[in-house]
Design an enzyme around this catalytic site. Structure first.
Site, PDB file in Angstrom:
ATOM      1  N   SER A 250      -1.059  -3.295  -7.402  1.00  0.00           N
ATOM      2  CA  SER A 250      -0.474  -3.972  -8.563  1.00  0.00           C
ATOM      3  C   SER A 250       0.922  -4.458  -8.221  1.00  0.00           C
ATOM      4  O   SER A 250       1.619  -3.847  -7.399  1.00  0.00           O
ATOM      5  CB  SER A 250      -0.409  -3.015  -9.751  1.00  0.00           C
ATOM      6  OG  SER A 250       0.339  -3.567 -10.820  1.00  0.00           O
TER       7      SER A 250
ATOM      8  N   TYR B 280      -0.949   5.110 -14.525  1.00  0.00           N
ATOM      9  CA  TYR B 280      -1.583   4.033 -13.752  1.00  0.00           C
ATOM     10  C   TYR B 280      -0.666   3.588 -12.616  1.00  0.00           C
ATOM     11  O   TYR B 280      -1.102   3.440 -11.466  1.00  0.00           O
ATOM     12  CB  TYR B 280      -1.893   2.867 -14.685  1.00  0.00           C
ATOM     13  CG  TYR B 280      -2.384   1.603 -14.002  1.00  0.00           C
ATOM     14  CD1 TYR B 280      -3.706   1.475 -13.592  1.00  0.00           C
ATOM     15  CD2 TYR B 280      -1.520   0.526 -13.787  1.00  0.00           C
ATOM     16  CE1 TYR B 280      -4.157   0.307 -12.974  1.00  0.00           C
ATOM     17  CE2 TYR B 280      -1.961  -0.636 -13.174  1.00  0.00           C
ATOM     18  CZ  TYR B 280      -3.279  -0.742 -12.773  1.00  0.00           C
ATOM     19  OH  TYR B 280      -3.711  -1.896 -12.166  1.00  0.00           O
TER      20      TYR B 280
END
Length: 333
Positions: free
Chosen positions: A222, A236
């Site tokens: 990410s 996350y």
């Protein structure tokens, strides 16, 4: 600072807004020409009552999205035969970015095995249809990757069917939006860690002995671990940081065997992961805070990055790196 804002506005082609410093998506006449979708064009939806988002149940994207980035069947992609005969695995390959990677691989000539949760069968069937339409084989594995024995069975089955694994894409992840660390339950924390870290490790460990020289391992990380720390995606983001570290260490470990290890780091991309993680109010805010390019990305724009890293012709000299497909966000690392 004002000069920088003026320059950013010129780069984005918006004379009346400060470009990347403006968090709102483009609106008005520019968006109406089909260049970018307006925030209001997206249906604000949520699937937070489910364990996982289902792409088949997502509302239709606005026409201006598909006009720019291509339709969900990836018909506008022009393949070049970069992966003919390759045997590949994509976790989370039923939908979103995983589907894009899987279908792009197939269009380039690869056979693809996809791993997904049993709840995602309807999406997996769609992906298989697209892969077979491209003339390639597709193996389906409804398997929760938190299960170590199940991960081993997936690898054993693929090797039994195809003899080897040329490319492994660890894409499957879960994400849950929580405003405070005190809202993250132990159950949620455990599921996030076990899916995003344990599952990635289990599958990779089992696959490595079957990856030949010239093979590739790709992890979907990410942009958040490089540009900013998303405050509501704490657990996350912890896993994504761990995945980036894994890419760097594993690359150094496997480079002597001729196996390359890299990460794709997406920015904001419209996939089932978002409605599964966010309520409608959060989704509305998300649609109104796009990437610097002025919009949310689409899975079809991520697929070519996986082809680039997986292909020996394109990515043979790249390992240990993170490719940022994020709509213009400037990051370091």
């Amino acid at each position: 600072m004002e000069a920088l804002k003026d320059l950013a506005g010129k780069v984005t082609g918006d004379e009346n807004s400060p470009g990347i410093f403006n968090s709102a998506a483009p609106t008005g006449e520019r968006a109406g020409k089909g260049e970018f979708p307006k925030p209001g064009d997206f249906v604000v939806e949520s699937q937070v009552d489910r364990v996982v988002g289902i792409q088949a149940d997502m509302e239709k994207k606005p026409e201006s999205v598909t006009a720019v980035q291509g339709d969900e069947d990836f018909t506008k992609y022009k393949a070049a035969g970069l992966m003919i005969g390759k045997k590949t695995i994509v976790t989370g390959g039923d939908s979103g970015i995983g589907r894009a990677a899987a279908v792009h691989f197939a269009k380039e000539g690869a056979d693809v095995a996809i791993v997904y949760l049993p709840e995602e069968q309807v999406d997996a069937d769609k992906t298989k249809q697209l892969i077979e339409k491209a003339g390639r084989q597709c193996l389906l594995f409804p398997q929760d990757i938190r299960d170590e024995a199940g991960c081993n069975r997936v690898i054993e089955s693929v090797v039994k069917a195809w003899g080897r694994i040329d490319v492994l894409v660890n894409n499957a992840s879960v994400m849950y939006d929580q405003k405070s660390i005190t809202d993250i339950t132990t159950e949620q924390f455990k599921r996030t860690m076990e899916t995003n870290i344990y599952g990635t490790f289990f599958l990779t460990r089992a696959a490595v002995p079957h990856i030949p020289k010239g093979g590739s391992i790709i992890i979907t990380a990410s942009q958040g671990e490089f540009s900013f720390g998303p405050p509501s995606l704490l657990d996350y983001s912890m896993t994504k940081g761990a995945q980036v570290s894994m890419v760097r260490c594993l690359s150094n470990q496997l480079i002597g065997q001729g196996i390359r290890v890299n990460a794709v780091c997406p920015g904001p991309v419209w996939t089932p992961l978002q409605p599964a993680a966010m309520d409608k109010e959060t989704m509305k805010t998300w649609h109104n805070t796009p990437a610097p390019i002025g919009r949310i990305g689409q899975p079809s724009e991520l697929g070519p990055a996986y082809v680039f890293l997986a292909s020996e012709q394109m990515g043979s000299f790249i390992s240990g790196q993170s490719i940022h497909v994020n709509g213009g966000a400037i990051v370091s690392g």
